[in-house]
Design a protein around this motif. Structure first.
Motif, PDB file in Angstrom:
ATOM      1  N   VAL A 147       0.845  -1.191   0.000  1.00 22.24           N
ATOM      2  CA  VAL A 147       0.000   0.000   0.000  1.00 22.24           C
ATOM      3  C   VAL A 147       0.879   1.239   0.000  1.00 22.24           C
ATOM      4  O   VAL A 147       1.858   1.332   0.741  1.00 22.24           O
ATOM      5  CB  VAL A 147      -0.964   0.007   1.209  1.00 22.24           C
ATOM      6  N   LEU A 148       0.538   2.192  -0.859  1.00 23.99           N
ATOM      7  CA  LEU A 148       1.218   3.484  -0.921  1.00 23.99           C
ATOM      8  C   LEU A 148       0.426   4.487  -0.101  1.00 23.99           C
ATOM      9  O   LEU A 148      -0.789   4.626  -0.291  1.00 23.99           O
ATOM     10  CB  LEU A 148       1.322   3.957  -2.371  1.00 23.99           C
ATOM     11  N   ILE A 149       1.095   5.185   0.793  1.00 26.47           N
ATOM     12  CA  ILE A 149       0.451   6.171   1.654  1.00 26.47           C
ATOM     13  C   ILE A 149       1.119   7.513   1.423  1.00 26.47           C
ATOM     14  O   ILE A 149       2.323   7.666   1.658  1.00 26.47           O
ATOM     15  CB  ILE A 149       0.547   5.759   3.134  1.00 26.47           C
ATOM     16  N   THR A 150       0.367   8.487   0.923  1.00 24.49           N
ATOM     17  CA  THR A 150       0.906   9.828   0.718  1.00 24.49           C
ATOM     18  C   THR A 150       0.701  10.650   1.997  1.00 24.49           C
ATOM     19  O   THR A 150      -0.163  10.353   2.808  1.00 24.49           O
ATOM     20  CB  THR A 150       0.234  10.522  -0.473  1.00 24.49           C
ATOM     21  N   ALA A 152       2.811  10.744   4.404  1.00 19.16           N
ATOM     22  CA  ALA A 152       3.122   9.722   5.405  1.00 19.16           C
ATOM     23  C   ALA A 152       3.821  10.257   6.647  1.00 19.16           C
ATOM     24  O   ALA A 152       3.939   9.540   7.642  1.00 19.16           O
ATOM     25  CB  ALA A 152       3.983   8.625   4.775  1.00 19.16           C
ATOM     26  N   GLY A 153       4.291  11.500   6.617  1.00 17.18           N
ATOM     27  CA  GLY A 153       5.015  12.015   7.766  1.00 17.18           C
ATOM     28  C   GLY A 153       4.155  12.693   8.803  1.00 17.18           C
ATOM     29  O   GLY A 153       4.633  13.042   9.883  1.00 17.18           O
ATOM     30  N   GLY A 154       2.859  12.893   8.508  1.00 18.70           N
ATOM     31  CA  GLY A 154       1.969  13.565   9.445  1.00 18.70           C
ATOM     32  C   GLY A 154       1.280  12.616  10.395  1.00 18.70           C
ATOM     33  O   GLY A 154       1.608  11.426  10.474  1.00 18.70           O
ATOM     34  N   GLY A 155       0.290  13.131  11.124  1.00 19.65           N
ATOM     35  CA  GLY A 155      -0.379  12.334  12.136  1.00 19.65           C
ATOM     36  C   GLY A 155      -1.148  11.160  11.568  1.00 19.65           C
ATOM     37  O   GLY A 155      -1.009  10.025  12.038  1.00 19.65           O
ATOM     38  N   VAL A 156      -1.979  11.402  10.538  1.00 19.14           N
ATOM     39  CA  VAL A 156      -2.735  10.315   9.925  1.00 19.14           C
ATOM     40  C   VAL A 156      -1.784   9.374   9.188  1.00 19.14           C
ATOM     41  O   VAL A 156      -1.891   8.151   9.287  1.00 19.14           O
ATOM     42  CB  VAL A 156      -3.809  10.854   8.967  1.00 19.14           C
ATOM     43  N   GLY A 157      -0.834   9.952   8.452  1.00 23.96           N
ATOM     44  CA  GLY A 157       0.080   9.145   7.651  1.00 23.96           C
ATOM     45  C   GLY A 157       0.950   8.228   8.482  1.00 23.96           C
ATOM     46  O   GLY A 157       1.118   7.043   8.156  1.00 23.96           O
ATOM     47  N   SER A 158       1.513   8.743   9.568  1.00 23.00           N
ATOM     48  CA  SER A 158       2.381   7.899  10.395  1.00 23.00           C
ATOM     49  C   SER A 158       1.584   6.798  11.071  1.00 23.00           C
ATOM     50  O   SER A 158       2.073   5.677  11.247  1.00 23.00           O
ATOM     51  CB  SER A 158       3.121   8.753  11.436  1.00 23.00           C
ATOM     52  N   ALA A 159       0.328   7.097  11.438  1.00 22.69           N
ATOM     53  CA  ALA A 159      -0.533   6.046  11.993  1.00 22.69           C
ATOM     54  C   ALA A 159      -0.853   5.009  10.928  1.00 22.69           C
ATOM     55  O   ALA A 159      -0.852   3.799  11.194  1.00 22.69           O
ATOM     56  CB  ALA A 159      -1.815   6.650  12.552  1.00 22.69           C
ATOM     57  N   LEU A 215      -3.486  11.163   1.353  1.00 20.64           N
ATOM     58  CA  LEU A 215      -3.825  12.130   2.401  1.00 20.64           C
ATOM     59  C   LEU A 215      -3.535  13.557   1.966  1.00 20.64           C
ATOM     60  O   LEU A 215      -3.573  14.469   2.792  1.00 20.64           O
ATOM     61  CB  LEU A 215      -3.038  11.800   3.676  1.00 20.64           C
ATOM     62  N   ILE A 216      -3.283  13.763   0.663  1.00 25.43           N
ATOM     63  CA  ILE A 216      -2.858  15.074   0.171  1.00 25.43           C
ATOM     64  C   ILE A 216      -3.832  15.653  -0.848  1.00 25.43           C
ATOM     65  O   ILE A 216      -4.206  16.824  -0.790  1.00 25.43           O
ATOM     66  CB  ILE A 216      -1.452  14.989  -0.471  1.00 25.43           C
ATOM     67  N   GLY A 217      -4.241  14.855  -1.820  1.00 24.69           N
ATOM     68  CA  GLY A 217      -5.110  15.336  -2.888  1.00 24.69           C
ATOM     69  C   GLY A 217      -4.326  16.007  -3.998  1.00 24.69           C
ATOM     70  O   GLY A 217      -3.097  15.957  -4.052  1.00 24.69           O
ATOM     71  N   GLY A 218      -5.033  16.656  -4.922  1.00 22.40           N
ATOM     72  CA  GLY A 218      -4.406  17.420  -5.991  1.00 22.40           C
ATOM     73  C   GLY A 218      -3.531  16.579  -6.895  1.00 22.40           C
ATOM     74  O   GLY A 218      -3.857  15.445  -7.251  1.00 22.40           O
ATOM     75  N   ASP A 219      -2.381  17.152  -7.262  1.00 21.66           N
ATOM     76  CA  ASP A 219      -1.463  16.471  -8.177  1.00 21.66           C
ATOM     77  C   ASP A 219      -0.906  15.184  -7.576  1.00 21.66           C
ATOM     78  O   ASP A 219      -0.602  14.232  -8.310  1.00 21.66           O
ATOM     79  CB  ASP A 219      -0.306  17.403  -8.552  1.00 21.66           C
ATOM     80  N   VAL A 220      -0.757  15.148  -6.260  1.00 21.20           N
ATOM     81  CA  VAL A 220      -0.244  13.944  -5.604  1.00 21.20           C
ATOM     82  C   VAL A 220      -1.229  12.791  -5.793  1.00 21.20           C
ATOM     83  O   VAL A 220      -0.851  11.673  -6.159  1.00 21.20           O
ATOM     84  CB  VAL A 220       0.018  14.204  -4.109  1.00 21.20           C
ATOM     85  N   LEU A 234      -8.157   2.858  -4.697  1.00 18.68           N
ATOM     86  CA  LEU A 234      -7.695   4.235  -4.495  1.00 18.68           C
ATOM     87  C   LEU A 234      -8.646   4.914  -3.519  1.00 18.68           C
ATOM     88  O   LEU A 234      -9.828   5.095  -3.801  1.00 18.68           O
ATOM     89  CB  LEU A 234      -7.681   4.992  -5.828  1.00 18.68           C
ATOM     90  N   ILE A 235      -8.119   5.285  -2.346  1.00 22.03           N
ATOM     91  CA  ILE A 235      -8.899   5.937  -1.293  1.00 22.03           C
ATOM     92  C   ILE A 235      -8.203   7.231  -0.919  1.00 22.03           C
ATOM     93  O   ILE A 235      -6.972   7.297  -0.874  1.00 22.03           O
ATOM     94  CB  ILE A 235      -9.002   5.035  -0.039  1.00 22.03           C
ATOM     95  N   THR A 236      -8.988   8.282  -0.653  1.00 24.44           N
ATOM     96  CA  THR A 236      -8.373   9.536  -0.212  1.00 24.44           C
ATOM     97  C   THR A 236      -9.080  10.102   1.009  1.00 24.44           C
ATOM     98  O   THR A 236     -10.295   9.966   1.160  1.00 24.44           O
ATOM     99  CB  THR A 236      -8.386  10.591  -1.331  1.00 24.44           C
TER     100      THR A 236
END
Length: 308
Positions: A147-150, A152-159, A215-220, A234-236
């Motif tokens: 699984v790819l997590i964008t 990833a360094g923030g609160g939701v991402g690190s969890a 967890l970012i949206g847009g171009d990411v 694909l989930i955002t």
């Protein structure tokens, strides 16, 4: 009178203030808690600009108290609330703000805090960890999948990186170069953020990814989508539903129930999820706490602690 950190109108940081407010009274299905800790999330400052969470309608009533996740001690319960008593240590989703000495929680989205769990750690779970958990459950990838997590360094991402591992998944985390060590310390493959994301992901994981939690949206989000042949994977949580639906994916569906809170709390107690509370601030420095998240440089979770 108790204090709370509020925004007095829509706008920027100039709208914020620490003020005295009336002590809230719990309505039916609500719990009044003496706050011990409140998690700080990007949605908090976004609400100051007029953003409404999915399912919310109408403008905020001003002054509006910041904060969406709280841990504290039950002071009073409203009509129809069962299973909670005065003095219980709990955590959950704030009804109308949590950067305060007292806050209301919705009983269906409130759980008892395990004794092994600190108030600060518990306060990070109702929004950040629960969002991570809900998204990964929605992806429903089999054990061994990647699984790819964008973000990833923030609160939701690190969890999400840690919960993915607990579910038996291989995690690939997209974050800034400055968060490389942090992402890798969570057992994930790090991919630097920036343009041409798909190229770097393919170089890092030549066998590809089976799902994306954005967890970012847009171009990411758009770049990550090109890595999938099955866009139902694909989930955002970082883009509105129309944006992701155009790409064939879906917005994360939040469960918002106590069962999810119990599940993520158990992961912490069992040592499989570290909330990574990296900075704490007292209530009278709530503005500084919010800036650390709003400026996008926070690593892990930021928490406001309220003295007993």
């Amino acid at each position: 009178m108790p204090k709370a950190y509020v925004f007095t109108r829509y706008g920027g940081p100039e709208t914020e203030a620490l003020v005295e407010v009336d002590r809230p009274a719990p309505g039916p299905g609500e719990i009044l808690v003496a706050v011990r800790a409140a998690g700080v999330n990007p949605v908090d400052w976004k609400q100051r600009t007029g953003y409404r969470r999915p399912g919310e309608t109408g403008p905020h009533a001003f002054p509006a108290v910041f904060g969406n996740e709280v841990a504290g001690v039950v002071e009073e319960t409203g009509a129809g609330v069962d299973g909670f008593a005065v003095g219980d240590e709990v955590f959950g989703g704030a009804v109308a703000g949590g950067y305060a000495e007292f806050a209301l929680l919705a009983a269906p989205v409130t759980a008892h805090k395990p004794a092994e769990l600190s108030f600060a750690d518990a306060a990070t779970l109702p929004v950040a960890a629960a969002t991570a958990y809900d998204g990964l459950r929605q992806l429903d990838l089999p054990s061994g999948a990647t699984v790819l997590i964008t973000g990833a360094g923030g609160g939701v991402g690190s969890a999400a990186l840690q919960i993915a591992r607990a579910l038996g998944l291989r995690a690939v985390g997209v974050a800034s170069e400055g968060k490389k060590d942090f992402v890798e310390s969570l057992g994930a493959v790090h991919v630097p953020s920036g343009p041409d994301l798909a190229v770097r992901v393919r170089a890092a994981v030549p066998d590809g990814v089976d799902g994306v939690y954005d967890l970012i949206g847009g171009d990411v989000l758009a770049g990550a989508a090109t890595l999938l042949t099955d866009r139902t994977r694909l989930i955002t949580a970082g883009a509105p539903a129309p944006e992701v639906e155009k790409l064939g994916g879906a917005r994360v569906e939040r469960a918002r129930n106590a069962a999810v809170l119990d599940a993520v709390a158990r992961l912490v107690v069992d040592g499989r999820l570290d909330p990574h509370v990296t900075r704490t601030f007292p209530l009278d420095q709530a503005g500084e706490a919010l800036r650390t998240v709003e400026e996008g440089h926070a690593r892990g979770k930021t928490v406001i602690e309220v003295a007993a």
